[in-house]
Design a protein around this motif. Structure first.
Motif, short mmCIF file in Angstrom:
data_model
loop_
_atom_site.label_atom_id
_atom_site.label_comp_id
_atom_site.label_asym_id
_atom_site.label_seq_id
_atom_site.Cartn_x
_atom_site.Cartn_y
_atom_site.Cartn_z
N ASP A 1 8.41 -0.90 8.54
CA ASP A 1 9.23 -0.07 7.65
C ASP A 1 8.34 0.83 6.80
N PHE A 2 8.97 1.80 6.13
CA PHE A 2 8.23 2.60 5.17
C PHE A 2 7.66 1.68 4.09
N MET A 3 6.46 2.00 3.63
CA MET A 3 5.80 1.20 2.60
C MET A 3 5.42 2.11 1.44
N ILE A 4 6.03 1.88 0.29
CA ILE A 4 5.78 2.69 -0.91
C ILE A 4 5.40 1.75 -2.05
N VAL A 5 4.23 1.96 -2.63
CA VAL A 5 3.72 1.10 -3.71
C VAL A 5 3.59 1.95 -4.97
N THR A 6 4.13 1.44 -6.07
CA THR A 6 4.11 2.17 -7.34
C THR A 6 3.30 1.43 -8.38
N GLN A 7 2.42 2.17 -9.08
CA GLN A 7 1.68 1.65 -10.21
C GLN A 7 2.10 2.42 -11.46
N THR A 8 1.44 2.15 -12.57
CA THR A 8 1.84 2.77 -13.83
C THR A 8 1.77 4.29 -13.76
N ARG A 9 0.69 4.81 -13.19
CA ARG A 9 0.51 6.27 -13.15
C ARG A 9 0.32 6.80 -11.73
N SER A 10 0.80 6.07 -10.76
CA SER A 10 0.67 6.58 -9.39
C SER A 10 1.68 5.92 -8.46
N THR A 11 2.04 6.67 -7.42
CA THR A 11 2.88 6.17 -6.34
C THR A 11 2.18 6.47 -5.03
N HIS A 12 2.15 5.47 -4.14
CA HIS A 12 1.41 5.61 -2.89
C HIS A 12 2.33 5.37 -1.70
N ILE A 13 2.45 6.36 -0.82
CA ILE A 13 3.22 6.22 0.40
C ILE A 13 2.23 5.78 1.47
N LEU A 14 2.27 4.48 1.81
CA LEU A 14 1.23 3.87 2.63
C LEU A 14 1.66 3.67 4.08
N ASN A 15 2.90 3.86 4.38
CA ASN A 15 3.33 3.83 5.78
C ASN A 15 4.57 4.69 5.91
N ALA A 16 4.43 5.80 6.59
CA ALA A 16 5.56 6.71 6.78
C ALA A 16 5.49 7.31 8.19
N PRO A 17 5.60 6.45 9.22
CA PRO A 17 5.62 6.97 10.59
C PRO A 17 7.00 7.50 10.92
N SER A 18 7.21 7.87 12.17
CA SER A 18 8.54 8.30 12.60
C SER A 18 9.56 7.25 12.19
N PRO A 19 10.66 7.66 11.56
CA PRO A 19 11.27 8.99 11.47
C PRO A 19 10.99 9.69 10.14
N ALA A 20 9.75 9.69 9.67
CA ALA A 20 9.46 10.27 8.35
C ALA A 20 9.81 11.75 8.28
N ALA A 21 9.57 12.50 9.36
CA ALA A 21 9.91 13.92 9.33
C ALA A 21 11.42 14.11 9.20
N THR A 22 12.18 13.39 10.03
CA THR A 22 13.64 13.43 9.94
C THR A 22 14.11 13.09 8.54
N ALA A 23 13.51 12.04 7.97
CA ALA A 23 13.96 11.48 6.69
C ALA A 23 13.27 12.10 5.49
N SER A 24 12.46 13.14 5.70
CA SER A 24 11.58 13.62 4.63
C SER A 24 12.31 14.03 3.36
N ILE A 25 13.46 14.68 3.48
CA ILE A 25 14.18 15.09 2.27
C ILE A 25 14.65 13.88 1.49
N SER A 26 15.18 12.88 2.19
CA SER A 26 15.65 11.67 1.52
C SER A 26 14.48 10.87 0.94
N ILE A 27 13.36 10.82 1.68
CA ILE A 27 12.19 10.11 1.16
C ILE A 27 11.69 10.78 -0.11
N GLY A 28 11.57 12.10 -0.09
CA GLY A 28 11.09 12.83 -1.25
C GLY A 28 11.96 12.62 -2.47
N GLU A 29 13.26 12.66 -2.28
CA GLU A 29 14.18 12.47 -3.41
C GLU A 29 14.12 11.04 -3.93
#
Length: 398
Positions: free
Chosen positions: A358-386
């Motif tokens: 699955d997508f893997m997103i890790v958040t810290q106090t002053r940073s957010t890290h998108i650590l796994n965003a394979p397909s369908p990341a392009a399809t889902a990019s608008i929803s992921i960004g929001e």
């Protein structure tokens, strides 16, 4: 001083930047991209498919974002005049032993509330006259688009909102001190209140620079494609996929009509000896040594040795590659296909030898890290960004 700094100018980084710019119009936003153009790597080497979400586990981020994201992607393209087409796809069972797997996939499509239907061989021929199959799933919501054009439109919106995009800006050092993050890059040193890591093939390295210790590493897999000669494009109307092996993280070789009319065939999937290694001969000692020194890689390699060996053989033998294509379209011959561009997938692998599905997103106090965003990341990019923008503090709270 910037409010937000995004590392990575691929489609996910740009969609996140667009979402932040629209959510907080007064915020100062910076995007740093190490290449001389945007969306160069995974986005620029994308198959161009607008995925429906049928493959993904119900309730997962992939399933949620793919279904929602495909709708949002179509709306975005219609609004901004980007060429696209909802052409549909067929997932084809060519052997009896694949029929239970096809039914499982169909049930998953229903669970994800998609417009899918099972069809027999006669109905398959009506959709794809040259396809060979016992049964298939017709997925109406699948489509095609040029994701690089989508990403460039995201960038134009960011610039219109006053955001800065700096190319040729590979990041070498990240230092957090108090309420400020210092980012040293090839184009200079920048300061921001908050960092978003959308580094794609290098996201784990960017995370380490930011002081985040993760239990994962990016392992690059190259997907090699052929394409049909133009005079043979009539063999494929739209998108023809095999039933995927549920124990292997790739979908198998398939036929994809691109938005420009070309028909791609593939990909196979082999370990890349360089994180951005699009050719068999591309090699980077650091990248390759990191993979070989990672015990989890050897564990996953042992678990998939049979399928992995098939992928290697197919990589070096056009005859074997075409034989796999012939399972879907028997009329295809070796002379009908020519080599096309390859892509590299950033596959996240955990220390215990598990592929992160699955997508893997890790958040810290002053940073957010998108650590796994394979397909369908392009399809889902608008929803992921929001979704990322919703989780990040507003500028006044930084």
């Amino acid at each position: 001083m910037y409010d937000y700094a995004i590392v990575g100018g691929g489609i996910v980084g740009l969609s996140t930047g667009m979402a932040l710019a629209q959510r907080y119009p007064q915020a100062k936003l910076l995007i740093l991209e190490k290449e001389s153009s945007l969306a160069f790597h995974q986005t620029g080497h994308n198959s161009g498919v607008i995925h429906s979400g049928i493959y993904y586990k119900p309730g997962s981020l992939k399933a949620k974002f793919a279904k929602e994201g495909s709708r949002r992607m179509v709306e975005f393209c219609e609004t901004h005049g980007i060429q696209h087409e909802i052409c549909g796809k067929v997932i084809v069972a060519t052997q009896k032993e694949e029929l239970p797997l096809l039914d499982n996939l169909y049930q998953r499509g229903l669970a994800n509330q998609l417009d899918v239907r099972k069809i027999d061989a006669r109905e398959l021929k009506e959709i794809e006259p040259y396809a060979n199959g016992l049964q298939a799933i017709h997925v109406k919501a699948a489509g095609i688009v040029n994701y690089k054009q989508v990403a460039e439109t995201f960038a134009a919106i960011i610039r219109e909102q006053g955001g800065d995009i700096r190319l040729n800006s590979a990041v070498h050092r990240i230092t957090e001190k108090g309420r400020e993050i210092s980012i040293e890059s090839e184009s200079g040193t920048y300061h921001a209140r908050y960092l978003i890591n959308c580094g794609g093939l290098h996201c784990d390295r960017i995370a380490r620079l930011a002081g985040l210790r993760t239990d994962m590493k990016i392992v690059p897999f190259r997907g090699e494609y052929y394409e049909l000669r133009p005079e043979k494009n009539y063999l494929v109307n739209n998108l023809i996929y095999p039933v995927p092996n549920p124990n292997f993280p790739f979908l198998g070789v398939h036929f994809t009509r691109m938005i420009d009319g070309h028909v791609h065939a593939g990909p196979n999937a082999v370990l890349s000896m360089k994180r951005e290694g699009y050719k068999k001969t591309d090699f980077n000692l650091k990248d390759f040594a990191e993979v070989l020194a990672y015990p989890a890689f050897w564990k996953i390699a042992r678990q998939n040795i049979g399928e992995g060996w098939k992928e290697i053989v197919r990589s070096f033998s056009k005859k074997v590659f075409v034989r796999n294509l012939q399972r879907l379209i028997p009329e295809v011959t070796e002379s009908d296909v020519v080599p096309s561009q390859s892509g590299v997938r950033a596959q996240a692998l955990t220390r215990d030898g598990s592929l992160i599905d699955d997508f893997m997103i890790v958040t810290q106090t002053r940073s957010t890290h998108i650590l796994n965003a394979p397909s369908p990341a392009a399809t889902a990019s608008i929803s992921i960004g929001e979704s990322i923008a919703e989780q990040i503090p507003e500028p006044s709270l930084l």
